[in-house]
Design an enzyme around this catalytic site. Structure first.
Site, mmCIF file in Angstrom:
data_model
loop_
_atom_site.group_PDB
_atom_site.id
_atom_site.type_symbol
_atom_site.label_atom_id
_atom_site.label_comp_id
_atom_site.label_asym_id
_atom_site.label_seq_id
_atom_site.Cartn_x
_atom_site.Cartn_y
_atom_site.Cartn_z
ATOM 1 N N ARG A 212 2.456 20.907 30.217
ATOM 2 C CA ARG A 212 3.374 19.760 30.230
ATOM 3 C C ARG A 212 3.613 19.263 28.805
ATOM 4 O O ARG A 212 4.722 18.925 28.421
ATOM 5 C CB ARG A 212 2.786 18.632 31.081
ATOM 6 N N ASP A 300 7.904 25.188 38.672
ATOM 7 C CA ASP A 300 6.458 25.071 38.922
ATOM 8 C C ASP A 300 6.215 24.982 40.427
ATOM 9 O O ASP A 300 5.806 23.934 40.942
ATOM 10 C CB ASP A 300 5.906 23.832 38.197
ATOM 11 N N CYS A 340 1.115 29.872 40.715
ATOM 12 C CA CYS A 340 -0.296 29.511 40.894
ATOM 13 C C CYS A 340 -0.903 30.291 42.059
ATOM 14 O O CYS A 340 -1.939 29.906 42.592
ATOM 15 C CB CYS A 340 -0.455 28.009 41.094
HETATM 16 N N1 SAH Z 1 5.090 20.255 38.335
HETATM 17 C C1 SAH Z 1 4.280 19.327 39.056
HETATM 18 C C2 SAH Z 1 3.498 19.981 40.174
HETATM 19 C C3 SAH Z 1 4.327 20.734 41.199
HETATM 20 S S1 SAH Z 1 3.524 21.007 42.693
HETATM 21 C C4 SAH Z 1 3.356 18.588 38.093
HETATM 22 O O1 SAH Z 1 3.244 18.958 36.913
HETATM 23 O O2 SAH Z 1 2.727 17.622 38.513
HETATM 24 C C5 SAH Z 1 4.743 21.649 43.732
HETATM 25 C C6 SAH Z 1 5.728 20.644 44.300
HETATM 26 O O3 SAH Z 1 6.740 21.395 44.974
HETATM 27 C C7 SAH Z 1 5.205 19.671 45.330
HETATM 28 O O4 SAH Z 1 5.482 18.360 44.900
HETATM 29 C C8 SAH Z 1 5.992 19.972 46.632
HETATM 30 O O5 SAH Z 1 6.374 18.783 47.304
HETATM 31 C C9 SAH Z 1 7.194 20.663 46.092
HETATM 32 N N2 SAH Z 1 7.852 21.653 46.962
HETATM 33 C C10 SAH Z 1 7.276 22.616 47.716
HETATM 34 N N3 SAH Z 1 8.221 23.434 48.244
HETATM 35 C C11 SAH Z 1 9.423 22.972 47.820
HETATM 36 C C12 SAH Z 1 10.770 23.388 48.002
HETATM 37 N N4 SAH Z 1 11.074 24.484 48.720
HETATM 38 N N5 SAH Z 1 11.748 22.685 47.400
HETATM 39 C C13 SAH Z 1 11.451 21.597 46.658
HETATM 40 N N6 SAH Z 1 10.195 21.176 46.421
HETATM 41 C C14 SAH Z 1 9.192 21.838 46.994
#
Ligand code: SAH
Length: 396
Positions: A212, A300, A340
């Site tokens: 980040r 991510d 991940c």
């Molecule tokens: N980048 C963030 C962490 C991401 S975790 C950080 O640094 O804190 C993954 C996220 O993807 C979660 O919030 C989940 O709600 C979202 N998510 C999962 N599948 C998704 C989809 N198909 N479209 C949009 N968001 C999604």
């Protein structure tokens, strides 16, 4: 002590100090261990290999606590392991402030399979994901109180994997005062509110801390598309780094609401941010059709592959979003792309991203390989522990 005998020819991985024993590798068990009990692990010929925790309902039948025959698995053992883990973090993050958040114990990497402990300011949050961790939960909490003096120890063992261990999901206070609804942490000068009770994982994706920060450096004057934004982990440093605007996409309205609050908390201009609640796959397609373009795109996603048989579908998912992202990048634009999924090897991930660039007709360079931050180490003989991989790609 109950004893497990490993089938002939199946002890190689233990000899190389891999901490998992699959049920298929075990010839027989003598004695009647209860779930979580410590079992001595011997070769067929009776040679000592390790001592591990027994998980009768899991495919991973034994998880190694120690490869030392003379080491007793008792309160002092857990104290030593915790002290070792804490001492590493003190060395890695000597300037840690009261408000910083850190992973204090990272399961196998710290010699404690099935045990994760995160610190949010003064508050500790634990996850016990295996029968062995569960068995020693009370002792671990006692040691944590003594070693840290934390006012709150909270449990977030609401993990799908616990069902494979025959354990129920469980959340709640383990010790001390109830945590506040939201805890504020600070990460490289960015402030984040964390929902310890209901947030993802233990509340925040601590493993992305360093990545980040890097994204902030690439965000100067950029139009940023932050896919899978959660609570704005990448959006806040991007805005602080000078992004012109940021589009956050997440499927969770609660996550986006927290992202909005986090942006305001950092005195950033929320007029520069658009929050879109929806599916990244669908919205990327819409942006492609609308010929939108961005200077910096962050992908991510959550873990697409939970098990080996989900890997092909996961690969298609990664290919799809990366292909669309390459199409949306301006010339000289930058992509931060992550996976991940522990099952997906870094080389294969890079191939998928390379194929995506090719199909999008973009020339791309890898500027940097990324991984989980240093408070999430991986043991050298446990490659599964290195689950987070990422690439910074520059397109031409
Ligand atoms: N980048 C963030 C962490 C991401 S975790 C950080 O640094 O804190 C993954 C996220 O993807 C979660 O919030 C989940 O709600 C979202 N998510 C999962 N599948 C998704 C989809 N198909 N479209 C949009 N968001 C999604």
């Amino acid at each position: 002590m109950p004893t497990a005998f490993i089938k002939p020819g199946r002890s190689k991985s233990l000899e190389r100090r891999h901490p998992w024993v699959f049920s298929g590798a075990v010839a027989r068990i003598e004695g009647a261990p209860a779930p979580g009990d410590t079992v001595k692990i011997l070769s067929e010929q009776g040679k000592f290999l390790a001592q591990g925790a027994f998980s009768p309902s899991s495919q991973i039948l034994l998880r190694v606590w120690t490869f030392d025959e003379g080491e007793e698995i008792d309160a002092a053992f857990f104290r030593r392991r915790l002290e070792e883990a804490f001492s590493l973090r003190r060395q890695l993050f000597p300037e840690k402030s009261e408000k910083s958040a850190l992973r204090l114990v990272n399961a196998e990497a710290d010699g404690l399979p099935g045990v994760v402990i995160d610190r949010y300011g003064e508050i500790l949050v634990c996850q016990f994901s295996s029968a062995g961790g569960e068995r020693w939960r009370g002792e671990i909490v006692r040691q944590l109180r003594e070693l840290t003096g934390a006012p709150t120890v909270y449990e977030r063992s609401d993990l799908e994997v616990r069902s494979k261990e025959g354990l129920p999901q469980r959340c709640g206070l383990l010790w001390g005062a109830e945590p506040p609804d939201l805890v504020e942490i600070s990460e490289y000068g960015c402030r984040f509110l964390v929902d310890i009770r209901r947030g993802h994982k233990t509340g925040f994706y601590l493993d992305q801390r360093e990545n980040r920060r890097l994204a902030g450096e690439f965000a100067v004057a950029a139009q940023v598309l932050n896919c899978f934004s959660y609570s704005g982990g990448f959006a806040v440093p991007a805005l602080k780094g000078g992004a012109e605007n940021v589009v956050n996409i997440d499927a969770s309205a609660d996550a986006l609401e927290l992202a909005r609050r986090n942006i305001l908390r950092n005195d950033l201009d929320d007029q520069r941010v658009t929050h879109l609640c929806g599916d990244v796959f669908a919205l990327l397609r819409r942006f492609r059709d609308e010929r939108r373009c961005f200077d910096l795109i962050i992908l991510d996603p959550p873990k697409f592959a939970e098990s080996r048989h989900q890997l092909p579908g996961a690969c298609r998912g990664y290919k799809d979003i990366n292909l669309l992202a390459f199409k949306l990048l301006k010339p000289e634009g930058t992509l931060f792309t992550f996976s991940c999924s522990g099952m997906l090897e870094p080389d294969l991930f890079q191939k998928i991203v390379a194929d995506a660039a090719l199909d999008a007709g973009r020339r791309a360079l890898v500027i940097k390989h990324l991984r989980q931050d240093a408070d999430h180490p991986a043991a050298l003989n446990f490659p599964e522990g290195a689950y987070l991989k990422g690439l910074i790609c520059r397109v031409r």
